[in-house]
Enzyme design. Sequence first.
Site, mmCIF file in Angstrom:
data_model
loop_
_atom_site.group_PDB
_atom_site.id
_atom_site.type_symbol
_atom_site.label_atom_id
_atom_site.label_comp_id
_atom_site.label_asym_id
_atom_site.label_seq_id
_atom_site.Cartn_x
_atom_site.Cartn_y
_atom_site.Cartn_z
ATOM 1 N N ALA A 62 42.188 38.756 47.864
ATOM 2 C CA ALA A 62 41.954 39.025 46.442
ATOM 3 C C ALA A 62 42.334 40.461 46.101
ATOM 4 C CB ALA A 62 40.506 38.699 46.074
ATOM 5 N N SER A 63 41.587 41.089 45.242
ATOM 6 C CA SER A 63 42.003 42.391 44.709
ATOM 7 C C SER A 63 41.984 43.513 45.740
ATOM 8 C CB SER A 63 41.086 42.782 43.546
ATOM 9 O OG SER A 63 41.079 41.746 42.596
ATOM 10 N N THR A 64 41.434 43.256 46.928
ATOM 11 C CA THR A 64 41.384 44.326 47.923
ATOM 12 C C THR A 64 42.771 44.746 48.365
ATOM 13 O OG1 THR A 64 41.146 42.701 49.690
ATOM 14 C CG2 THR A 64 39.123 43.680 48.839
#
Lengths: 627, 372
Positions: A330-332
């Site tokens: 995801a956004s990591t």
Amino acid sequence: MAPKRVVIRDHSAEANLFARRSFIALIIITMMASALLFNLYHLQVTRYDDYQTRSNGNRIKVLPVAPNRGLIYDRNGVLLAENRPVFSLQLVPNEIKNLEQTVAELAQLLNISDSDVEDFYKDYRGQRRFKPVTLLNRLSKQSVAQFSAHQHRFPGVSIEARLTRYYPHGDTLTHVLGYVSKINQKDLKKLQEAGQEANYAATYDIGKLGIEKYHESLLHGQVGSQEVEVNNQGRIIRTLNFVPPVPGKDITVNIDVEMQKVAQQALAGNRGAVVVLDARDGGVLTLYSNPAYDPNLFVHGISRKNYSALLNSADKPLINRATQGQYPPASTVKPHLALLGLENKHIRLDTQIFDRGVFTLKNVTHKWRDWLSWGHGHVNVTDAIEQSCDTFFYDLAYRMGIDEISGYMAQFGFGEYSGLDLYEESSAILPSRGWKKARMGEPWYMGDTIVVGIGQGPWTATPVQLASSVTALVNHGTRYVPQVFRGIHQEGQTVVAEPKIREPIEVADMTNWHIVLDAMYGVNHREKGTGRNSFKNTSYLSAGKTGTAQLVSIAQGEKYDAEKLDERHRDNAMYVGFAPYDDPEIVVAVALENAGSGSAQAGPIARMIMDQYFGEGNATLAQNRNN
Amino acid sequence: MNSEKMDARNQSFLYKLHLDGPLLLGLLTLMIVGLFTIYSAGGQDWDLVQRQIIRLGLATTVMFLLAQVSPTVFRRLSVYVYIVGVLLLVAVLVIGVTGKGAQRWLDLGFFRFQPSELLKLAVPMMVAWYIGRKDLPPRTLNVLAALVLVVTPTLLIAKQPDLGTSLLIASSGIFAIFLAGIRWKLLSFFAVAVSAFTPILWFFLMKDYQKQRVLTFLNPESDPLGSGYHIIQSKIAIGSGGMEGKGWLQGTQSQLEFLPERHTDFIFSVFSEEFGFLGVILLICLYLFIVSRGMYIAMRAQEAYSKLLAGSITLTFFVYVFVNMGMVSGILPVVGVPLPLVSYGGTSMVTLMAGFGILMSVATRRKLLSRE
């Protein structure tokens, strides 16, 4: 007539006849004696060497002596795996007059269960009469004392001691240390193939998992031997020669058991994992997967009931989520993607987009939504990372294309084994044209690239991969391989092993790296940062990136509502971060299954870990965690 | 002339006691060798040695007492001893005590008596008496009759079953017949007849365990953990002794108990292991010395009965030695014959020494006999 014959009996003729016969008899006797001597000469002189060898083979037995297994310490010298004596009650059937009575009396004295007695008779029937048979394993100290007091009543019964592994920290370290357990047929076959069979001749247990397995050759040591003279019963009469075993090496791991404990506390009640790496050398400070289980259960042979409970648990405690858990990043991974955009000049620091909450393509009906439905408005790359703007990255991914993305992300270690010294690892999935072709037999579509821009789609990563990729980021392309093993422990000192390094990531412009790392600082400490709530009032400066991974696709035009979803379909909460910002020492990766948003759930856990590292501790989870 | 000179020299103290010096020396040496070997084989057990000393004393006493009896008396008693012996054998088969799978003993209340031991002497006495009555060499008909006298007790003992003893008893009778000068033609005929009898023996008379012993003997390695174990371990003991042996009390095969029946039937293996081939040569020479002395005594006896009896006893003694050494070194099947005067225990020792008592009686009464 007849008496006359007796009178004229010719004594000298008879004497001559007898003498001749005696002479013949003596000749025959001499021949027979010669035959005996000839045969004895053959045995004692001609074949002497052969019989000498067989005589020694009869009386001399070489018994292997097991080496003591090396101990395992954490980086602060805390003992994590030790050897403890266990006592077993052994019977030599040959030396016992009334076996059944003896067994019955022992069973009464020591409260031995019927099933143990049954097992004993099973073993007893399959063995030679003068070999010891175990009646009871793992005697308590009390039982040992009780038996010792009555030993005189039981000739042929003795208590044997041997060392076995004990893990004083139990389930805190299971997924890192692993455990040892009895050598089975499969292990034996492997040992045979490796030519190590003789070395394990006296060894009872072998590393089955984790560090115990990975560093088995270091920990085991070299078998010794005891040359003994035995009698026909196989009983040892005396020792002729003794070659002491070489004990296994004591080793130190990079783990900090206190941080490990904090991770365990923080993850209590959740499925998930925490990985903490030393930013300066890749050392694994923490590697915890929840739920865990007690490794000591396996050392003495886990019961079928306990094992099937572990195996069939819906929470899958046997899986090491830190290295085998495949989570959508995801956004990591937005910082990594942003860096690629900057390095390859798709964007600059001042490149802005206007986010209306949705990303569209010409002639495509599908709409890609931002997590903030009304949009982030004007954002540049720094804003996009701090606020985790999806639209910015949909657009960036679209412009970069899948080939550039997968090529660059592979350099950060996605889609490949981290090189960590644990066999239990997954390479997870880094999507690419080739991957999709091989996996699904389909070409890559432009639309597939868009979601990759926010670390979704088929993209998965393990927590250790995430932590490792951030380590590369903070080291400006230098890639340290995560290592649990710290060094050999000798005389209270650890000889620290050199860090392992992989091919570095090429740097086009160092400014780009600073832009990205600065944005990650913003996540934790600036006004609009998604991690600001988790990192309020820290005594140190940190940086990070939150991530909330969607596990089921929400129909176009519908909103995500956690309450309406099955618990196991709820979002995964992710977080990666490092501290101190100026001169990073640790990198943290957190993955929480079905827990909700990264900023609310995973961030506070990373905070707790960092607080522990910087000596602040006690930052309570409840205080920082809001739902 | 010659014999008078010998007599004069032998008018010694021993001679007056009716003992033959050289023979006595040989026997005593053998007993001492036996005691040392038993001490080693029995795991340095003094009790065992003491019990053997008592037995040897008893046996020597029996020898001494029988030496005092004139051969004439033996000759007169021969028939009665033989008849009583055979009757006892029949009694054993009917009311005997069973032990170790064989019916060999008569329980006389205070002790167990093994009649087959009596026959070891009764058979040669009977044959010597029967053949010695007439001129030598004996006629065919008399040989056949003598053979019946031999075969009857032999079969009775074989049926107990006790193969070793029946073999020894048959030999003792046959030796007497042989020494009496049986014609070679007849001897060859019997040899052929015995060969023809072997299959009958195998299929109808031998017990399974006896057959097993023979089979094991033919190929001991075929059953290394079962019956072949004894022979294999015995050969290892002997072979590993080498030229000089491992030394007294140093034999690993015996001290560590790999060797079966160490102080009884297999004592020669212990001796060979500890004293080596050199010791073996000396021991065999000692036996040959005793046998030679026995044959010398027999040859010098003046009367046919004494000659035949003494010769038969001496040759049978050698058969003991040969069968025992042969079986433990793997060239003969294991038939359970002890090494005479060295093996521990057994009634057989008393019988052996009784035989030597008769030999001494013969050796020291030549004049008396010639006067008669």
